[in-house]
Design an enzyme around this catalytic site. Structure first.
Site: not given
Ligand SMILES: Cc1ncc(COP(=O)(O)O)c(C=O)c1O
Length: 418
Positions: A155, A240, A269
């Site tokens: 994700f 990530d 976040k």
């Molecule tokens: C590992 C990871 N990458 C990217 C995202 C996407 O972040 P955003 O919701 O701020 O676009 C999330 C969101 O949960 C995430 O957990």
């Protein structure tokens, strides 16, 4: 302070306000979420209070965006001071917070350069673009051929490019045509990654721990092995750390657990302190240096308010205090949850103050368990049907954490048919 169970079940006349606001929201918004029926009015630390005055212990922390809790005084101070002075310049001009934010975040990551954006998905998109450009300009990949290796169960956000390489049908189906240039391998499978790497491969994009997937950890040694493979094959390791990073796991980055430094950190976040959306990628000059004026950007990325709050976050993390706290309380979390295995819980996975709990289907769905927890004054979130994710604010007291875990134990044990 610990809420009593009666706090969560006050008079029905007051409940009507929550219900009314919930229904009005449902009536006028797209149903792209299925929120628990709680309507929050204010919050402090690990506690949220709804419009009826009921208090709830927050064990989700905005999916790790609230690692430092609600209304952290230092973060609020930084935001208020900045609000009164300067909030937006766009990147057409430089503002006085920009240099410190980039330098100190870069230092925290051990990287030369930082590129700030806003949401997590934007930071992932940034990492994808930079990896491709690096592939063409530095590695010498044939234009238009760059390939990025991703994992099953990933994700990384919701943009059309990112959902192109999601294997979650809800995230993916119905949103094509999809962006090419990604190859999926099983999560944590180093051999599959090695087999997938070819002359066009520019990067391996990986969550060091899969958050949305249910706090899924790769096999021990995987990140170290991946680092070696990426270095050997001249492929960028892109981590990530949007959900896993910034203190959550008991270290600054989840990659730190194996002493690994990726080529690109992707952050979001908690970087915004639960106040403003702040994301960024951090990398050395040989990678991020491929971008030149006009090739990438964002009106709000790196704005003064974001930098003021983000800088305070970075300074708090630089002390190591929150990481230590996550590690310390994480032991309690792990021990308490492991004691539930076989009693309404099938499996638990934890790292620091972060847990994925697979609920025995005989007990109920993850959603049902979260609803039962809510009735007891605890807020958590299910994922993938039968898993519950816990990510308490790192500032939670040991007593409150113990109380929240007592509620979970009572919910799963009460429903356990064994
Ligand atoms: C590992 C990871 N990458 C990217 C995202 C996407 O972040 P955003 O919701 O701020 O676009 C999330 C969101 O949960 C995430 O957990």
């Amino acid at each position: 302070m610990t809420a009593s169970l009666t706090d969560a079940t006050t008079a029905t006349t007051e409940v009507a306000r929550s219900t009314e606001l919930y229904q009005r929201a449902e009536a006028r918004t797209a149903h792209n979420y299925h929120p628990l029926p709680v309507v929050v009015e204010h919050a402090e630390g690990a506690w949220m209070t709804d419009v009826d005055g009921k208090r709830f212990l927050d064990l989700l922390s905005g999916y790790s965006a609230l690692n430092f809790g609600h209304g952290h005084p230092g973060l609020l101070r930084a935001a208020h001071e900045q609000l009164d002075r300067l909030t937006l310049t766009s990147r057409a001009f430089v503002h006085d917070r920009f240099a410190d934010f980039c330098a100190e975040l870069g230092d925290l990551c051990g990287k030369e350069l930082v590129l700030p954006m806003n949401t997590g998905a934007e930071a992932v998109e940034t990492a994808i673009k930079v990896s491709r450009k690096w592939g063409y300009e530095v590695k010498g990949v044939t234009p238009g051929h760059a390939k990025i290796i991703v994992s099953s169960g990933n994700f990384h956000g919701r943009t059309t490019t990112i959902v192109s390489f999601s294997d979650d049908p809800d995230a993916h189906n119905g949103f094509g045509p999809f962006t090419p240039g990604f190859q999926m391998v099983p999560y944590g499978d180093l051999e599959a990654i090695e087999a997938a790497i070819d002359a066009d491969t520019v990067a391996v994009l990986i969550e060091p721990i899969q958050g949305e997937g249910g706090v899924v950890l790769p096999p021990d040694g995987f990140l170290r092995g991946l680092r070696e493979v990426c270095t050997r094959e001249n492929v960028l390791m892109v981590a990530d750390e949007i959900q896993a990073g910034l203190g959550r796991t008991g270290k600054t980055f989840a990659c730190d657990h194996e002493g690994v430094v990726p080529d690109v950190y992707v952050l979001g976040k908690a970087l915004g302190g639960g106040i403003v959306p702040v994301s960024a990628i951090a990398a050395d000059r040989d990678v991020l240096g491929v971008l030149r004026p006009g090739q990438h950007g964002s009106t709000f990325g790196g704005n003064p308010l974001a930098c003021a709050v983000g800088l305070e976050v970075v300074r708090m993390l630089a002390t190591g205090e929150h990481q230590d706290r996550a590690a310390e309380l994480g032991v309690v979390l792990r021990d308490r949850l492991e004691a539930l295995v076989g009693h309404g819980v099938l499996r638990v996975r934890t790292r620091g103050l972060w847990a994925g709990i697979d609920i025995d289907p005989a007990v109920g769905t993850g959603r049902e368990v979260c609803e039962a927890l809510m009735a007891r004054g605890v807020l958590a979130k299910d994922t993938h049907g039968s898993t519950i994710r816990l990510a308490p604010p790192l500032v939670i007291t040991a007593e409150d954490l113990a109380w929240g875990l007592d509620q979970l134990a009572e919910v799963v044990r009460a429903a356990d048919p064994a």
